[in-house]
Write an enzyme that holds these catalytic residues in place. Structure first.
Site, PDB file in Angstrom:
ATOM      1  N   ARG A  91      -3.765  -8.431 -20.390  1.00  0.00           N
ATOM      2  CA  ARG A  91      -4.752  -8.077 -21.423  1.00  0.00           C
ATOM      3  C   ARG A  91      -4.205  -7.060 -22.424  1.00  0.00           C
ATOM      4  O   ARG A  91      -4.775  -6.859 -23.487  1.00  0.00           O
ATOM      5  CB  ARG A  91      -6.094  -7.639 -20.827  1.00  0.00           C
ATOM      6  CG  ARG A  91      -6.017  -6.454 -19.910  1.00  0.00           C
ATOM      7  CD  ARG A  91      -7.368  -6.117 -19.293  1.00  0.00           C
ATOM      8  NE  ARG A  91      -8.282  -5.568 -20.259  1.00  0.00           N
ATOM      9  CZ  ARG A  91      -9.350  -6.170 -20.764  1.00  0.00           C
ATOM     10  NH1 ARG A  91      -9.653  -7.374 -20.371  1.00  0.00           N
ATOM     11  NH2 ARG A  91     -10.115  -5.581 -21.645  1.00  0.00           N
ATOM     12  N   GLU A 147       3.163  -7.483   8.785  1.00  0.00           N
ATOM     13  CA  GLU A 147       3.297  -6.049   9.026  1.00  0.00           C
ATOM     14  C   GLU A 147       4.145  -5.360   7.971  1.00  0.00           C
ATOM     15  O   GLU A 147       4.211  -4.147   7.912  1.00  0.00           O
ATOM     16  CB  GLU A 147       3.926  -5.799  10.406  1.00  0.00           C
ATOM     17  CG  GLU A 147       3.074  -6.291  11.548  1.00  0.00           C
ATOM     18  CD  GLU A 147       1.637  -5.778  11.466  1.00  0.00           C
ATOM     19  OE1 GLU A 147       1.461  -4.553  11.443  1.00  0.00           O
ATOM     20  OE2 GLU A 147       0.718  -6.608  11.414  1.00  0.00           O
ATOM     21  N   PRO A 190       0.821  -1.230   0.000  1.00  0.00           N
ATOM     22  CA  PRO A 190       0.000   0.000   0.000  1.00  0.00           C
ATOM     23  C   PRO A 190       0.846   1.268   0.000  1.00  0.00           C
ATOM     24  O   PRO A 190       0.316   2.357  -0.218  1.00  0.00           O
ATOM     25  CB  PRO A 190      -0.836  -0.126   1.276  1.00  0.00           C
ATOM     26  CG  PRO A 190      -0.291  -1.255   2.052  1.00  0.00           C
ATOM     27  CD  PRO A 190       0.568  -2.087   1.149  1.00  0.00           C
ATOM     28  N   ASP A 193     -11.071  -0.285 -24.013  1.00  0.00           N
ATOM     29  CA  ASP A 193     -11.420  -0.377 -22.597  1.00  0.00           C
ATOM     30  C   ASP A 193     -11.605   1.004 -22.011  1.00  0.00           C
ATOM     31  O   ASP A 193     -10.993   1.965 -22.462  1.00  0.00           O
ATOM     32  CB  ASP A 193     -10.257  -1.013 -21.803  1.00  0.00           C
ATOM     33  CG  ASP A 193     -10.196  -2.513 -21.989  1.00  0.00           C
ATOM     34  OD1 ASP A 193     -11.146  -3.088 -22.513  1.00  0.00           O
ATOM     35  OD2 ASP A 193      -9.170  -3.091 -21.590  1.00  0.00           O
TER      36      ASP A 193
HETATM   37  N1  ADE Z   1      -0.752  -5.134   0.005  1.00  0.00           N
HETATM   38  C1  ADE Z   1      -1.637  -4.782   0.950  1.00  0.00           C
HETATM   39  N2  ADE Z   1      -2.424  -3.784   0.516  1.00  0.00           N
HETATM   40  C2  ADE Z   1      -2.037  -3.501  -0.758  1.00  0.00           C
HETATM   41  C3  ADE Z   1      -2.460  -2.564  -1.747  1.00  0.00           C
HETATM   42  N3  ADE Z   1      -3.449  -1.696  -1.513  1.00  0.00           N
HETATM   43  N4  ADE Z   1      -1.824  -2.569  -2.928  1.00  0.00           N
HETATM   44  C4  ADE Z   1      -0.810  -3.406  -3.152  1.00  0.00           C
HETATM   45  N5  ADE Z   1      -0.361  -4.312  -2.273  1.00  0.00           N
HETATM   46  C5  ADE Z   1      -0.967  -4.367  -1.088  1.00  0.00           C
END
Ligand code: ADE
Length: 244
Positions: free
Chosen positions: A152, A114, A87, A167
């Site tokens: 794709r 974590e 994230p 797309d």
């Molecule tokens: N791992 C945990 N959350 C994630 C996300 N939003 N994007 C990519 N990998 C992740």
């Protein structure tokens, strides 16, 4: 293209990669996808892949040794992009999918728990990608999303060569409305223009619908694309009508 995926949960990938467009791309040898169990790259008896964080705190951190061992075994002397799904990465979008689709090979690392030892980020990984501002339990689902969007794009992956270019997002706009038979369903018809057989008129209607839909749903996207003066005037008129 070859994609190597490092994960603690290799079984998660059966299913999504065994169906539809990805399966067809694999069958046509446009892509080969190799799933690696990180535990296979440990060298201790208990096959340990994670440990508690230095400095304390909750959860477990992925250890660097199995990740370095796996990447080095896969790439040998070659320079191959190593992408961590996290994230904290840059946001994945259609442009990023198109960029990754130009690579011959890439290694995707699915983070878990974590996080991963920071030395992996600093010395092993060349790119970090997030699929959205929310936290998943691991990088596996994110890796599947990335693989699908990339595969794709590969020439021949879709039934018709034109489809990927049409797309939503490929042009930077959302896609126009689509209809199929029956012509009248529960009293709801299909826009006349689509039945007209006039291809120029249909193309114009679709472009306008894409513009309108993008204006109403994702106006932020309009700032990033090149519009003709005529299209700009059309949108200004619509935006003014919408705010009245
Ligand atoms: N791992 C945990 N959350 C994630 C996300 N939003 N994007 C990519 N990998 C992740």
């Amino acid at each position: 293209m070859r994609i190597d995926i490092l994960t603690l949960f290799p079984n998660m990938f059966s299913g999504p990669f065994d169906e539809s467009i990805i399966k067809r791309a694999i069958d046509r040898q446009l892509v080969s996808i190799v799933i690696h169990n990180l535990r296979d790259y440990t060298s201790d008896r208990h096959r340990i892949v994670d440990d508690s964080p230095y400095g304390g705190g909750p959860g477990m951190v992925l250890k660097p040794e199995p990740l370095f061992a796996a990447v080095e075994a896969i790439r040998g002397e070659a320079q191959i992009p190593v992408i961590l799904l996290t994230p904290q990465g840059r946001l994945f979008d259609q442009r990023a999918a198109e960029e990754l689709a130009t690579y011959d090979q890439m290694i995707l690392i699915c983070g878990h728990y974590e996080g991963v030892d920071e030395r992996v980020r600093e010395h092993l990984v060349s790119d970090e990608i997030s699929i959205g501002d929310y936290v998943l339990s691991g990088g596996e689902l994110a890796a599947m999303v990335v693989v699908d969007a990339v595969v794709r794009q590969l020439p021949g992956a879709l039934g018709s060569e034109a489809s990927a270019g049409e797309d939503s997002h490929a042009s930077g706009l959302l896609e126009y409305p689509q209809y199929t038979r029956p012509q009248v369903f529960r009293g709801w018809g299909v826009p006349e223009v689509l039945l007209s057989g006039n291809h120029a008129k249909i193309a114009r209607w679709r472009r306008e619908q894409s513009l309108l839909r993008t204006l109403r749903r994702r106006p932020d996207l309009l700032e990033r694309i090149n519009l003709t003066d005529k299209e700009k005037r059309f949108l200004e008129k619509e935006a003014a009508a919408g705010s009245r």
